[in-house]
Enzyme design. Structure first.
Site, mmCIF file in Angstrom:
data_model
loop_
_atom_site.group_PDB
_atom_site.id
_atom_site.type_symbol
_atom_site.label_atom_id
_atom_site.label_comp_id
_atom_site.label_asym_id
_atom_site.label_seq_id
_atom_site.Cartn_x
_atom_site.Cartn_y
_atom_site.Cartn_z
ATOM 1 N N GLU A 152 -6.727 4.698 7.952
ATOM 2 C CA GLU A 152 -6.524 6.117 7.618
ATOM 3 C C GLU A 152 -7.778 6.693 6.966
ATOM 4 O O GLU A 152 -8.123 7.863 7.168
ATOM 5 C CB GLU A 152 -5.290 6.276 6.706
ATOM 6 C CG GLU A 152 -3.996 6.104 7.506
ATOM 7 C CD GLU A 152 -2.802 5.629 6.716
ATOM 8 O OE1 GLU A 152 -2.824 5.678 5.470
ATOM 9 O OE2 GLU A 152 -1.834 5.173 7.354
ATOM 10 N N ASN A 198 0.865 -1.183 0.000
ATOM 11 C CA ASN A 198 0.000 0.000 0.000
ATOM 12 C C ASN A 198 0.901 1.232 0.000
ATOM 13 O O ASN A 198 1.463 1.592 1.022
ATOM 14 C CB ASN A 198 -0.892 -0.031 1.258
ATOM 15 C CG ASN A 198 -1.684 1.258 1.434
ATOM 16 O OD1 ASN A 198 -1.802 2.060 0.509
ATOM 17 N ND2 ASN A 198 -2.225 1.464 2.626
ATOM 18 N N TRP A 199 1.024 1.827 -1.171
ATOM 19 C CA TRP A 199 1.932 2.984 -1.298
ATOM 20 C C TRP A 199 1.365 4.253 -0.672
ATOM 21 O O TRP A 199 2.054 5.256 -0.589
ATOM 22 C CB TRP A 199 2.232 3.252 -2.779
ATOM 23 C CG TRP A 199 3.127 2.251 -3.426
ATOM 24 C CD1 TRP A 199 3.738 1.180 -2.837
ATOM 25 C CD2 TRP A 199 3.549 2.243 -4.802
ATOM 26 N NE1 TRP A 199 4.506 0.503 -3.747
ATOM 27 C CE2 TRP A 199 4.407 1.134 -4.961
ATOM 28 C CE3 TRP A 199 3.274 3.052 -5.900
ATOM 29 C CZ2 TRP A 199 4.998 0.827 -6.189
ATOM 30 C CZ3 TRP A 199 3.855 2.745 -7.118
ATOM 31 C CH2 TRP A 199 4.708 1.640 -7.263
ATOM 32 N N LYS A 200 0.102 4.233 -0.328
ATOM 33 C CA LYS A 200 -0.564 5.442 0.190
ATOM 34 C C LYS A 200 -0.361 6.589 -0.801
ATOM 35 O O LYS A 200 -0.326 6.344 -2.006
ATOM 36 C CB LYS A 200 -0.056 5.774 1.601
ATOM 37 C CG LYS A 200 -0.076 4.545 2.514
ATOM 38 C CD LYS A 200 0.157 4.859 3.943
ATOM 39 C CE LYS A 200 0.223 3.554 4.723
ATOM 40 N NZ LYS A 200 0.166 3.742 6.152
ATOM 41 N N SER A 225 3.694 -2.073 10.253
ATOM 42 C CA SER A 225 5.158 -2.076 10.364
ATOM 43 C C SER A 225 5.787 -3.416 9.977
ATOM 44 O O SER A 225 6.729 -3.874 10.621
ATOM 45 C CB SER A 225 5.586 -1.646 11.766
ATOM 46 O OG SER A 225 5.140 -0.327 12.017
ATOM 47 N N GLY A 237 2.827 -1.079 4.262
ATOM 48 C CA GLY A 237 2.835 0.342 3.913
ATOM 49 C C GLY A 237 4.248 0.802 3.603
ATOM 50 O O GLY A 237 4.788 0.556 2.528
ATOM 51 N N GLY A 238 4.888 1.454 4.567
ATOM 52 C CA GLY A 238 6.196 2.085 4.390
ATOM 53 C C GLY A 238 7.216 1.223 3.656
ATOM 54 O O GLY A 238 7.878 1.686 2.711
ATOM 55 N N HIS A 250 -9.483 1.139 5.085
ATOM 56 C CA HIS A 250 -8.183 1.318 5.747
ATOM 57 C C HIS A 250 -8.380 2.277 6.926
ATOM 58 O O HIS A 250 -9.189 3.216 6.840
ATOM 59 C CB HIS A 250 -7.170 1.882 4.746
ATOM 60 C CG HIS A 250 -5.767 1.880 5.286
ATOM 61 N ND1 HIS A 250 -5.314 2.833 6.155
ATOM 62 C CD2 HIS A 250 -4.731 1.019 5.087
ATOM 63 C CE1 HIS A 250 -4.047 2.557 6.466
ATOM 64 N NE2 HIS A 250 -3.670 1.466 5.827
ATOM 65 N N GLY A 271 2.637 2.339 10.631
ATOM 66 C CA GLY A 271 3.582 3.441 10.420
ATOM 67 C C GLY A 271 4.326 3.872 11.670
ATOM 68 O O GLY A 271 4.952 4.924 11.702
ATOM 69 N N GLU A 304 -5.138 -4.986 10.858
ATOM 70 C CA GLU A 304 -4.139 -3.937 11.052
ATOM 71 C C GLU A 304 -4.388 -3.217 12.372
ATOM 72 O O GLU A 304 -5.223 -2.298 12.435
ATOM 73 C CB GLU A 304 -4.215 -2.926 9.905
ATOM 74 C CG GLU A 304 -3.990 -3.539 8.550
ATOM 75 C CD GLU A 304 -3.406 -2.532 7.568
ATOM 76 O OE1 GLU A 304 -2.297 -2.761 7.091
ATOM 77 O OE2 GLU A 304 -4.060 -1.504 7.320
#
Ligand code: PEP
Length: 260
Positions: free
Chosen positions: A107, A15-17, A223, A244-245, A105, A183, A177
């Protein structure tokens, strides 16, 4: 930790956001593809979920270079078309060969006010266009510390899957999640992650029966890094990861795809 004995194909999704424009997306995906070979794709389904603006460029590149990665979107609206300024419909995504859509998600729930009801509408809309929702669930730190993690996740599942057929539930991906691990560099312990994923499978069994629960895939997200993916993937009920990251870096993501 229990060893895996199931037929579920592992699924690692990045997930590149809101990162990587379409030029960067092509570079990063090419670098990633140079590091992966046929055997990797035989063992793991690799999914890239870039921003909407990258989808067409990546679709063209994956097609032209015959790279067997799947495309995912990070969100969509639930209506087919109409006066919904700024939204993207599931039909538009399906036309771009998008296979997965991340729905709910944390976010989107926290920053954009998505509710269990809107998440449910999106799950159904994605399925209507023969794509697969990656339904995100998870508790806050306060909810976990108050002993309410399971109740929160159970409620999100019941609401998110309301009105979805057993057959469709069997094809779904659920991403567990824990919000406090996203993150933050803090990962849930392997034991806690496995325990919640087993709980999710049990809840799905109550909602849709054993067959659906055994076939649905559950990802852990929060993470995930090359250093912790191996032990997570060894857990009986963890079938993959939503990353993610670490998915922004093709070297790290390739190592995650190879479980470290
Ligand atoms: C995510 O955004 O779904 C996520 C898990 O992020 P990170 O891996 O950066 O914690």
């Amino acid at each position: 930790m229990t060893t895996k004995q199931n037929d579920r194909m592992p699924i690692i999704a990045g997930n590149w956001k809101m990162n990587h424009d379409h030029y960067q997306a092509i570079q990063v995906t090419q670098k990633l593809s140079y590091q992966l070979d046929k055997t990797d794709y035989e063992h793991v389904e690799v999914v890239i979920c870039p921003p909407f603006t990258d989808l067409r460029s990546l679709q063209t590149m994956l097609d032209a270079d015959r790279i067997p990665m799947a495309l995912g979107a990070q969100n969509c609206f639930h209506e087919d078309s109409g006066a919904y300024t700024g939204e993207v419909s599931p039909g538009m995504l399906a036309k771009l060969n998008v296979k997965y859509v991340i729905v709910g998600h944390s976010e989107r729930r926290e920053i954009f006010g998505e509710t269990d009801e809107t998440v449910n509408l999106k799950v159904k809309a994605v399925l209507k266009y023969a794509m697969v929702p990656i339904l995100c669930v998870g508790e806050t730190l306060a909810e976990r510390e108050a002993g309410g993690a399971e109740a929160k996740v159970a409620a999100q599942l019941v609401a998110g899957l309301a009105g979805v057929s057993k057959g469709n539930i069997a094809t779904l991906v659920v991403a567990y999640e824990p919000i406090w691990a996203i993150g933050t560099g803090r990962t849930a312990s392997t034991e806690d992650a496995q325990a919640m994923c087993a709980f999710i499978r049990k809840q799905v069994e109550e909602i849709a029966g054993v067959a659906a629960a055994q076939s649905l895939r559950i990802q852990y997200g929060g993470s995930v890094k090359p250093g912790n993916i191996g032990e997570l993937m060894a857990c009986a009920d963890i079938d993959g990861a939503l990353v993610g990251g670490a998915s922004l870096d093709p070297d790290d993501f390739a190592r995650i795809v190879r479980f470290g």
